[in-house]
Design an enzyme around this catalytic site. Structure first.
Site, PDB file in Angstrom:
ATOM      1  N   ASP A   1      56.653   8.633  35.316  1.00  0.00           N
ATOM      2  CA  ASP A   1      57.171   9.949  35.677  1.00  0.00           C
ATOM      3  C   ASP A   1      56.179  10.982  35.151  1.00  0.00           C
ATOM      4  O   ASP A   1      55.646  10.822  34.049  1.00  0.00           O
ATOM      5  CB  ASP A   1      58.551  10.172  35.046  1.00  0.00           C
ATOM      6  CG  ASP A   1      59.351  11.225  35.789  1.00  0.00           C
ATOM      7  OD1 ASP A   1      60.396  10.878  36.352  1.00  0.00           O
ATOM      8  OD2 ASP A   1      58.885  12.391  35.824  1.00  0.00           O
TER       9      ASP A   1
ATOM     10  N   THR B   1      65.201   8.913  49.667  1.00  0.00           N
ATOM     11  CA  THR B   1      65.823   9.153  50.973  1.00  0.00           C
ATOM     12  C   THR B   1      64.941  10.134  51.734  1.00  0.00           C
ATOM     13  O   THR B   1      64.818  11.289  51.340  1.00  0.00           O
ATOM     14  CB  THR B   1      67.239   9.718  50.786  1.00  0.00           C
ATOM     15  OG1 THR B   1      67.963   8.791  49.985  1.00  0.00           O
ATOM     16  CG2 THR B   1      67.946   9.914  52.112  1.00  0.00           C
TER      17      THR B   1
ATOM     18  N   GLU C   1      68.007   2.817  49.089  1.00  0.00           N
ATOM     19  CA  GLU C   1      68.976   2.413  48.063  1.00  0.00           C
ATOM     20  C   GLU C   1      70.361   2.896  48.465  1.00  0.00           C
ATOM     21  O   GLU C   1      70.504   3.869  49.193  1.00  0.00           O
ATOM     22  CB  GLU C   1      68.571   2.964  46.690  1.00  0.00           C
ATOM     23  CG  GLU C   1      68.370   4.478  46.623  1.00  0.00           C
ATOM     24  CD  GLU C   1      69.643   5.269  46.526  1.00  0.00           C
ATOM     25  OE1 GLU C   1      70.652   4.695  46.068  1.00  0.00           O
ATOM     26  OE2 GLU C   1      69.649   6.441  46.930  1.00  0.00           O
ATOM     27  N   PHE C   2      71.360   2.195  47.946  1.00  0.00           N
ATOM     28  CA  PHE C   2      72.748   2.586  48.239  1.00  0.00           C
ATOM     29  C   PHE C   2      73.545   2.677  46.934  1.00  0.00           C
ATOM     30  O   PHE C   2      74.691   2.248  46.859  1.00  0.00           O
ATOM     31  CB  PHE C   2      73.376   1.577  49.211  1.00  0.00           C
ATOM     32  CG  PHE C   2      72.624   1.452  50.516  1.00  0.00           C
ATOM     33  CD1 PHE C   2      72.779   2.406  51.520  1.00  0.00           C
ATOM     34  CD2 PHE C   2      71.718   0.423  50.723  1.00  0.00           C
ATOM     35  CE1 PHE C   2      72.064   2.311  52.716  1.00  0.00           C
ATOM     36  CE2 PHE C   2      70.997   0.318  51.915  1.00  0.00           C
ATOM     37  CZ  PHE C   2      71.177   1.263  52.911  1.00  0.00           C
TER      38      PHE C   2
ATOM     39  N   PHE D   1      87.065   5.574  50.513  1.00  0.00           N
ATOM     40  CA  PHE D   1      86.571   6.908  50.907  1.00  0.00           C
ATOM     41  C   PHE D   1      87.572   7.631  51.807  1.00  0.00           C
ATOM     42  O   PHE D   1      87.221   8.251  52.815  1.00  0.00           O
ATOM     43  CB  PHE D   1      85.182   6.808  51.550  1.00  0.00           C
ATOM     44  CG  PHE D   1      84.118   6.769  50.493  1.00  0.00           C
ATOM     45  CD1 PHE D   1      83.971   5.673  49.692  1.00  0.00           C
ATOM     46  CD2 PHE D   1      83.310   7.877  50.252  1.00  0.00           C
ATOM     47  CE1 PHE D   1      83.042   5.655  48.661  1.00  0.00           C
ATOM     48  CE2 PHE D   1      82.386   7.858  49.221  1.00  0.00           C
ATOM     49  CZ  PHE D   1      82.250   6.741  48.429  1.00  0.00           C
TER      50      PHE D   1
ATOM     51  N   GLY E   1      90.947  15.699  48.983  1.00  0.00           N
ATOM     52  CA  GLY E   1      90.757  16.475  47.765  1.00  0.00           C
ATOM     53  C   GLY E   1      89.976  17.748  48.008  1.00  0.00           C
ATOM     54  O   GLY E   1      89.969  18.289  49.127  1.00  0.00           O
TER      55      GLY E   1
ATOM     56  N   GLY F   1      80.611  16.406  46.918  1.00  0.00           N
ATOM     57  CA  GLY F   1      79.445  17.127  46.393  1.00  0.00           C
ATOM     58  C   GLY F   1      78.414  16.116  45.949  1.00  0.00           C
ATOM     59  O   GLY F   1      78.365  15.011  46.460  1.00  0.00           O
TER      60      GLY F   1
ATOM     61  N   CYS G   1      73.562  13.738  46.839  1.00  0.00           N
ATOM     62  CA  CYS G   1      73.241  12.942  48.033  1.00  0.00           C
ATOM     63  C   CYS G   1      73.920  13.434  49.308  1.00  0.00           C
ATOM     64  O   CYS G   1      73.240  13.825  50.261  1.00  0.00           O
ATOM     65  CB  CYS G   1      73.611  11.491  47.785  1.00  0.00           C
ATOM     66  SG  CYS G   1      72.856  10.835  46.301  1.00  0.00           S
TER      67      CYS G   1
ATOM     68  N   ARG H   1      75.275  18.575  40.343  1.00  0.00           N
ATOM     69  CA  ARG H   1      74.610  19.145  41.518  1.00  0.00           C
ATOM     70  C   ARG H   1      75.594  19.262  42.687  1.00  0.00           C
ATOM     71  O   ARG H   1      76.294  18.310  43.001  1.00  0.00           O
ATOM     72  CB  ARG H   1      73.405  18.283  41.911  1.00  0.00           C
ATOM     73  CG  ARG H   1      72.235  18.494  40.970  1.00  0.00           C
ATOM     74  CD  ARG H   1      71.101  17.563  41.285  1.00  0.00           C
ATOM     75  NE  ARG H   1      71.371  16.216  40.830  1.00  0.00           N
ATOM     76  CZ  ARG H   1      70.553  15.179  41.004  1.00  0.00           C
ATOM     77  NH1 ARG H   1      69.418  15.358  41.648  1.00  0.00           N
ATOM     78  NH2 ARG H   1      70.874  13.988  40.549  1.00  0.00           N
TER      79      ARG H   1
END
Ligand code: UGA
Length: 448
Positions: free
Chosen positions: A30, A121, A154-155, A268, A272, A276, A279, A346
């Site tokens: 990094d 992504t 990735e998931f 899912f 509500g 957020g 992703c 986020r």
């Protein structure tokens, strides 16, 4: 295998640790030197169950090292994972500058054949873009080295990222190169066969993980479409919840009834305050932007975003219905992270709600079990407190935003004795409506 993982965010760090744990030598790099220093000292900048222990184990065994020089990592490795961020620009278009920088660096540092796997992504066609930049940045002439690029989305879900990395529901490989496909299948063999130490005695262990091999564009789209579909499912359910409120139906029963149909499924489906995180908001906007760009307007996706934005303000509307004028009212907000078991704020609904309450003149107190610092976009006028009870002391309204475990067991007798007016908005439908109403609370949830 010798692997370099570029970017130590959620995806990079968790993927790197997982690859080390299944027997590879991994260099996680990094450019943020402070982050690398922190990681080298055994500390982890994100809250993710199981991660600290696995980092410790694999750094001690020598399988995992941290470095701030990506060039070093690239030179020392045969496989390079790109795991840098692609945050949205104001237009919704993903900002690819970090990807471009990495591609440039790979071009400058390449010292032999490499396989480059993109886990970030990224929009359709990014594999081709990376290829071009690497080529442009090689020295030219004889020094040009061969390389292959593949998409390997990735998931991982935040809060369950370690589990998802070891026990994925699928592995997607976007490449047309036979060589890359073979190497990747070999690399992921322990995961595909669920044959590694960490899997023993783990309840999440699967029989075998399906591998899908496709072209890189389809692979990139699988990632976007999956997130967009999940976001659509939630926005759809929230829209139904709003209809339930109008017609006097109960969203909990409605979603349960729908979910019993295996074609729909029960996951899912929680109504509500809306979705957020780092992703869904970014990816739905990006896919909509791409669709527009290619002349295929994404009407459903645009509505999904609209419903979600509206959902946050439904809570404000409910507060106004309960309190009338918000000015000078005391409001206790429970939960800041965008979902439980993460410290990530986020695009969290909490930020929108807190900012709006402050704008309307309320005194806002906020409690979160893990988040201790003000989210970047949150107005500093809110007071951060150290317990849910402090948040509701003398409050006119309590608003539940994030369904942390801790909130399921609140002492409502105590809350009743602390609050000035007994108003509750349950933004995640977790409390027992009947019980709270019997206790004298003016309780409202989403869709029932
Ligand atoms: C999401 C996807 O679930 C992962 O598969 C994907 O890898 C990841 O994005 C990514 O692209 O990196 P994540 O953002 O961590 O994972 O969170 P989710 O668990 O998917 O939740 C997203 C939002 O939906 C949260 O705000 C959550 O509160 C909300 N949600 C979820 C609901 O409102 N209702 C539900 O029933 C489920």
């Amino acid at each position: 295998m010798k692997i370099c993982v570029i970017g130590t965010g959620y995806v990079g760090l968790v993927s790197g640790v997982c690859l080390a744990e299944i027997g590879n030598r991994v260099i996680c790099v990094d450019k943020d030197k402070d982050k690398i220093k922190l990681l080298k000292s055994g500390k982890v900048p994100i809250f993710e169950e199981g991660l600290v222990e696995l980092i410790k184990k694999n750094t001690e065994s020598g399988n995992l090292v941290f470095h701030s020089d990506a060039g070093y990592g690239i030179k020392e490795s045969d496989i390079i994972f790109i795991c840098v961020g692609t945050p949205p620009l104001p237009s919704g278009k993903p900002d690819l500058s970090a990807i471009d920088d990495v591609a440039k660096l790979i071009g400058q540092s390449i010292n032999g054949y490499k396989i480059i796997l993109n886990k970030s992504t990224v929009p359709i066609g990014t594999a081709k873009r990376i290829k071009k930049i690497i080529k442009e940045n090689q020295n030219g002439g004889n020094k040009n080295y061969d390389f292959d690029i593949a998409s390997n989305p990735e998931f991982l879900k935040e809060g369950e990222a370690v589990k998802d990395a070891f026990f994925p529901e699928r592995i997607v490989i976007g490449s047309e190169s036979k060589k890359v496909i073979e190497v990747m299948k070999e690399l992921y063999k322990p995961i595909i066969n669920q044959d590694f130490d960490y899997a023993l005695n783990n309840t999440h262990r699967r029989n075998r993980v399906p591998v899908l091999v496709t072209d890189s564009t389809s692979s990139e789209l699988i990632k976007y479409a999956s997130n967009a579909f999940l976001a659509t499912k939630i926005s759809f359910v929230n829209e139904i919840a709003n209809i339930c409120e109008r017609v006097g139906a109960n969203i909990l029963d409605v979603t349960y009834g729908m979910g019993l149909d295996s074609r729909i499924g029960s996951r899912f489906m929680k109504a509500g305050i809306g979705w957020g995180g780092s992703c869904f908001p970014k990816d739905v906007r990006a896919l909509s932007y791409t669709a527009e760009e290619y002349g295929s307007p994404a009407n459903i996706l645009n509505a999904v975003i609209q419903v979600n934005n509206h959902q946050r303000f439904k809570v404000i509307q409910k507060a106004v219905n309960m309190l009338g004028i918000i000015d000078d009212k005391i409001i206790g907000v429970l939960g800041l992270s965008f979902k439980p078991n993460t410290d990530d704020t986020r695009e969290a609904p909490s930020v929108t709600v807190v900012n709006k309450f402050l704008e309307l003149g309320a005194e806002v107190r906020v409690y979160d079990p893990v988040v201790r610092e003000y989210p970047e976009d949150m107005d500093r006028g809110a007071v951060m407190v150290s317990s849910p009870y402090k948040a509701v002391e003398k409050a006119d309204l309590m608003v539940l935003v994030t369904e942390w475990d801790e909130f399921y067991n609140l002492d409502f007798e105590k809350i009743k004795s602390l609050m000035a007016s007994l108003n509750i908005i349950d933004g995640r439908n977790i409390f027992d409506k009947e019980k709270l109403q019997k206790m004298g609370f003016n309780y409202t949830a989403i869709g029932y």
